[in-house]
Every structure is written in structure tokens, then in C-alpha cells.
Design a protein around this motif. Structure first.
Motif, PDB file in Angstrom:
ATOM      1  N   LEU A   1      -7.408  49.326  15.050  1.00 25.84           N
ATOM      2  CA  LEU A   1      -8.332  48.034  14.933  1.00 25.84           C
ATOM      3  C   LEU A   1      -9.807  48.414  15.175  1.00 25.84           C
ATOM      4  O   LEU A   1     -10.569  48.201  14.451  1.00 25.84           O
ATOM      5  N   LEU A   2     -10.048  49.154  16.158  1.00 29.48           N
ATOM      6  CA  LEU A   2     -11.287  49.852  16.422  1.00 29.48           C
ATOM      7  C   LEU A   2     -11.857  50.467  15.490  1.00 29.48           C
ATOM      8  O   LEU A   2     -13.239  49.961  15.024  1.00 29.48           O
ATOM      9  N   TYR A   3     -10.955  51.250  14.579  1.00 30.26           N
ATOM     10  CA  TYR A   3     -11.798  51.902  13.489  1.00 30.26           C
ATOM     11  C   TYR A   3     -11.967  51.131  12.323  1.00 30.26           C
ATOM     12  O   TYR A   3     -12.868  51.186  11.514  1.00 30.26           O
ATOM     13  N   PHE A   4     -10.880  49.918  11.992  1.00 30.89           N
ATOM     14  CA  PHE A   4     -11.259  49.176  11.217  1.00 30.89           C
ATOM     15  C   PHE A   4     -12.622  48.443  11.323  1.00 30.89           C
ATOM     16  O   PHE A   4     -13.297  48.105  10.397  1.00 30.89           O
ATOM     17  N   ALA A   5     -12.802  48.003  12.768  1.00 31.45           N
ATOM     18  CA  ALA A   5     -13.967  47.373  13.112  1.00 31.45           C
ATOM     19  C   ALA A   5     -15.026  48.128  12.582  1.00 31.45           C
ATOM     20  O   ALA A   5     -16.232  47.740  11.981  1.00 31.45           O
ATOM     21  N   TYR A   6     -15.080  49.547  12.918  1.00 29.79           N
ATOM     22  CA  TYR A   6     -16.230  50.386  12.463  1.00 29.79           C
ATOM     23  C   TYR A   6     -16.412  50.294  10.825  1.00 29.79           C
ATOM     24  O   TYR A   6     -17.509  50.313  10.584  1.00 29.79           O
ATOM     25  N   LEU A   7     -15.225  50.506  10.373  1.00 26.15           N
ATOM     26  CA  LEU A   7     -15.383  50.107   8.577  1.00 26.15           C
ATOM     27  C   LEU A   7     -16.106  48.887   8.271  1.00 26.15           C
ATOM     28  O   LEU A   7     -16.857  48.863   7.586  1.00 26.15           O
ATOM     29  N   VAL A   8     -15.482  48.047   9.051  1.00 24.11           N
ATOM     30  CA  VAL A   8     -16.222  46.400   8.549  1.00 24.11           C
ATOM     31  C   VAL A   8     -17.607  46.575   8.899  1.00 24.11           C
ATOM     32  O   VAL A   8     -18.472  46.083   8.156  1.00 24.11           O
ATOM     33  N   LEU A   9     -18.183  47.037  10.213  1.00 25.73           N
ATOM     34  CA  LEU A   9     -19.376  47.141  10.406  1.00 25.73           C
ATOM     35  C   LEU A   9     -20.369  47.997   9.143  1.00 25.73           C
ATOM     36  O   LEU A   9     -21.461  47.795   9.185  1.00 25.73           O
TER      37      LEU A   9
END
Lengths: 222, 219, 67
Positions: A121-129
Motif C-alpha cells: 500500500l505504501l508503494y501504491f501511495a507513492y505511485l498515487v503521489l
């Protein structure tokens, strides 16, 4: 490890082929409940190692891109995250299948399962950012900062927290260590090459993604 | 001006601004009080474990609201002005300290109210207070940096939630475990691991934000 | 590189010895219990993942070629 050299890609391929064949054919220790599915060790666990290595590569390039402001470093960082996410998802799904047949439930709220999901999820957040910012240079800078900021938390999540609580995974809490299965030296002879092989394959995938993105960028700027 | 003096001035500025409007304190307190009350009305009977988790979830949302305003609500003009007079290092440290102070006050008040409403008495109140203070410290260090990132990225509130949840979950897990120990009145030596881990996480987050913030701040 | 290949081949040949030593592993264990299908499913899934990745690369390359 040069990007365009072939030897490490061949090595990765050989190791993966070897570990797949040996993984199915070699004798394993007799274990209750897990039975033959212990062979999943050669396929499920290397997914996580590859993911962790790919995310570490991404942090390395994020640090580099903060210092150099070079767009190429930024692309390397994001593409290694993309490759890492592929491996993370494969790790979660193979883990869920394995869990279904040994622990009885696909998602048994095991700490490692949960924390691995959160790490992804953390890296999904990175991609969303990254998608939220239009301007290229600002995107590179801000997402690199988030990536570096999040990395220590991911290390805590994946390596420290599972040790503090009971887990169904071996090596955590009250469970016997990994070595209980691994005592068999023949298993080790398959497991280590499998990990190295899948890590190399992961690097290859990241490599291809990066080169493709680089080409796309050059085409666009022309 | 040296760093320590800058930090002192900036904290004073924040406190003064807050004192004039009392927006954050009153707003968030009202939020906490009304949420606790809603929970009180909607849960007919609950066990202590749920109550404990509920307290931290309420505090989580309260602190996101309270801390995110530190960067998101500052106008562009004021940011540029601060940029010219203070070093980025002083800015991030002062914001974090101010937010930690604010959160500690809020958490203590909220905990008092929570105990009053739910008749929720931890066996080891001292340890629970330590956990609450550590929790507010961790919330403020993490959310301050994330709110700086979110404000630089442009679209505020939504991004703030997405970026901060995966980061705060490990802290929340440790906090809930620690406070559960305090509620059951376990021997304090059992909880040393969790306290140490929280301190390490805070030190890590603080040092990473101090290292990274200068890069974020200069445009 | 050459040294490495040689070492690796030797490594493989020693493993061969192990495999022979354990005799008919396939009949003994591969079909002995149902759980081997779990491993097959996982390997299949990893393969599917890699194939999916190939297709995405294919799509992006096609777009590049069109330009």
C-alpha cells in the motif's frame, strides 16, 4: 552489473530454471500438514526477496535523483517500484494460496501477511503521489522525498514488527525458526539459488521497464 | 540568528497565532468530544480492547486534522516570507515541536474525557499516559513531514490521508499493543520493547525529515 | 565468467548425484499427497504474472512503433 550486459540475465534464467526443476524433483523433509507444499518455499519466498531488493534499488535512485536532479534517476526509481509491486503482488497471492491449504484460510490475519500488504500500500501511495503532480521536476523531487521517508518505516514493518508478535510464519513469535525446515542441506541448495535467480529476474524486469520508459521519453521529446 | 534562537522564535510565532485564533485547539477538541459522544451513543456495550482501539482511531483522525493544518493552511505568501527569514531546518524542527506540544495537550484532554464518558480505567494509568504521550509525539513527527510533502504536491487533504495511513499503521499497531499492556496492568518490563521501538521510530522519522526537508522546502 | 560457468556446472553435477541417491522421488512423493497442487498453482500464478508483464511491454512497444 552493467545494464546491457547479458551474463547476469542468463545466470538469473539458469538459476530460476534449475530451482524450478530441482524444486519439484528433489526430496524434501517429511513434514506434517505442510506436506509437499513445503516446495513453495522455492517460489513464494523469493518473490518477497526480489520485492525488497527492488524497493531498495528504488530508494537508492531516489537519493541519487535528489542530489543530481537527473530525470533518468527518477525514472529508475519509479520503474523499480513498478517491478517491485509486481513481485509483491505475486508474493501476496502465492502466499494466500499456500495459506488456504495449510492454515485453512486465504487471509488468516497473520502479521506478516498484513504488514506485507501495508508495505505494498505504501508503494501504491507513492505511485498515487506521482500521478497527483503534473510538473516533471517537482514530481521527481517530491516523490523521491516521500520514497526515502517511507523506506525506514517499511523496514520496521517487514523486519521488526513481525518479531514482536506471534505469527504463523516460521521464525516469528513462538514458531520454530526457519531452520527447522531448512536443516535439510539439500533444501538450502535449492532455496538460495532460487532467491538469487528471482532477484536477478526482478532486476531484469526493472531494467526492461526502465529502458522502455526511456525510449518513450526520448520519442516524446523529439 | 543561530538555529536554536530561530526555532524558539518560530515556536513562539506558532503559539501566538494559535493563541489568537484558538482554531486548532478548539476545533479539534470539539471534534474529539463529539466523536467520543457519538461512539458512546452508538455502542451499547463494548469490551475494553475495542474501547482502546477506538480511542486510538479517534486520536488518529484528530491528529491528522490538527497537524495537517501546519503546512496545508499556510498561505503561499507567508511561506515565502518565512523562507526568506528562517532556515528550513529551524522551520521543520519548530513545526514538529509545536505540533508535538499541541498533540500532547489534546491527547491528555481527550484521554480524560474518554475515561470520564466510557468509565474506562486502565489498570496502569501511568504507563497509559506514557503511551499516550509517545503516541502524540509519533503522530506529530510523522504527520508534520507528510503534510509538508502533501502541501508541496498541491492537492491537500486527500493526498494527506493516502500518504500518511500506510506510514502510521506500524506506529498504531505498536501503540495499541503497548496500551493494551497498560490496560491489563502487566508488569512494566514487558512493555519496554514497545517503548523502545516507538522511540526508535521517532528518532528515525525525525532524522530523516531533518535530512529531507531542506530539499523539499527550496523550490 | 568462464570460471563461474565451470563452477556452476560442477555444482549442478553434484546435485545430480543427490537426485539419483534419493531414487524415485516422483512416485514416492509428487503424487503421494494432494498438496503438491498448491505448489503447481503458485508456480502457474508466477508464470501468469510474468506473461502479463510481457503483454504490457508488448503493448507499450507497439505504441512506440506506431509513432
Amino acid at each position: 552489473m552493467s545494464m546491457y550486459k547479458n551474463w547476469w540475465k542468463v545466470l538469473g534464467a539458469i538459476l530460476v530454471i534449475y530451482s524450478t526443476v530441482a524444486g519439484f524433483l528433489m526430496k524434501t523433509p517429511e513434514l506434517p500438514i505442510i506436506r509437499e507444499s513445503i516446495r513453495n518455499l522455492y517460489f513464494h519466498v523469493p518473490m518477497w526477496f526480489s520485492m525488497i531488493i527492488l524497493f531498495s534499488i528504488s530508494v537508492f535512485y531516489s537519493i541519487k535523483s535528489l542530489r543530481s536532479n537527473d530525470p533518468a534517476d527518477d525514472i529508475k526509481a519509479v520503474e523499480s517500484v513498478n517491478a517491485g509491486v509486481i513481485f509483491g503482488l505475486l508474493g501476496i497471492v502465492t502466499g494466500a494460496i499456500w495459506a488456504k491449504f495449510t492454515w485453512g484460510q486465504a487471509w488468516s490475519f497473520d502479521v506478516k501477511q498484513n504488514f506485507a500488504a501495508i508495505a505494498i500500500l505504501l508503494y501504491f501511495a507513492y505511485l498515487v503521489l506521482r500521478n497527483a503532480i503534473d510538473e516533471e521536476q517537482r514530481r521527481a523531487k517530491i516523490s523521491a522525498i516521500y520514497n526515502i521517508f517511507a523506506f525506514p518505516i517499511m523496514v520496521v514493518l517487514l523486519f521488526v514488527l513481525p518479531r514482536l508478535s506471534d505469527s504463523l510464519h516460521p521464525g516469528n513469535g513462538g514458531n520454530p525458526g526457519f531452520n527447522a525446515y531448512d536443516l535439510d542441506s539439500r533444501m538450502r541448495m535449492v532455496f538460495y539459488p532460487a532467491c538469487l535467480g528471482w532477484i536477478l529476474i526482478g532486476c531484469w524486469i526493472y531494467n526492461l521497464l526502465y529502458r522502455l520508459r526511456d525510449l518513450e521519453r526520448n520519442k516524446l521529446s523529439k | 540568528m543561530n538555529l536554536a534562537e530561530q526555532i524558539k522564535h518560530l515556536i513562539k510565532k506558532e503559539l501566538l497565532l494559535e493563541w489568537r485564533s484558538k482554531y486548532a485547539l478548539n476545533g479539534v477538541l470539539l471534534y474529539v468530544v463529539s466523536t467520543v459522544f457519538v461512539c458512546f451513543l452508538s455502542f451499547v456495550s463494548t469490551d475494553k480492547v475495542t474501547l482502546n482501539a477506538l480511542f486510538w482511531i479517534i486520536m488518529l483522525f484528530a491528529s491528522i486534522n490538527a497537524v495537517s493544518k501546519s503546512f496545508l493552511q499556510e498561505s503561499r505568501g507567508r511561506q515565502v516570507y518565512i523562507y526568506t527569514i528562517a532556515s528550513p531546518l529551524a522551520l521543520i524542527i519548530s513545526k514538529t515541536i509545536y505540533n508535538a506540544l499541541l498533540m500532547m495537550v489534546l491527547t491528555v484532554i481527550a484521554l480524560g474525557f474518554y475515561i470520564l464518558v466510557f468509565d474506562f480505567g486502565p489498570e496502569d494509568l501511568g504507563l497509559y499516559m506514557v503511551a499516550a504521550l509517545l503516541g502524540s509525539l509519533s503522530f506529530s513527527t510523522i504527520f508534520t513531514m507528510v503534510s509538508a510533502i502533501a502541501s508541496k504536491a498541491g492537492n491537500g487533504g486527500m493526498l494527506m490521508a493516502i500518504l500518511s495511513f500506510p506510514i502510521i499503521i506500524p506506529v498504531l499497531v505498536v501503540l495499541i499493543k503497548l496500551t493494551k499492556n497498560a490496560m491489563d496492568g502487566l508488569d512494566r518490563s514487558v512493555s519496554l520493547d514497545e517503548i523502545g521501538l516507538l522511540l526508535i521510530i521517532n528518532a528515525l522519522v525525525m532524522s530523516v525529515s531533518v535530512l529531507l526537508f531542506p530539499y523539499l522546502w527550496r523550490d | 565468467m568462464k570460471k563461474f560457468t565451470v563452477t556452476f556446472l560442477m555444482f549442478l553435477s553434484t546435485l545430480q548425484l543427490f537426485a539419483q541417491g534419493s531414487g524415485s522421488t516422483i512416485t514416492d512423493s509428487l503424487y503421494a499427497s494432494d498438496k503438491i497442487y498448491v505448489v503447481v498453482a503458485c508456480v502457474l500464478l508466477i508464470l501468469l504474472g510474468l506473461l502479463f508483464f510481457l503483454f504490457t511491454i508488448e503493448k507499450r512497444l507497439k505504441k512506440l512503433e506506431k509513432k
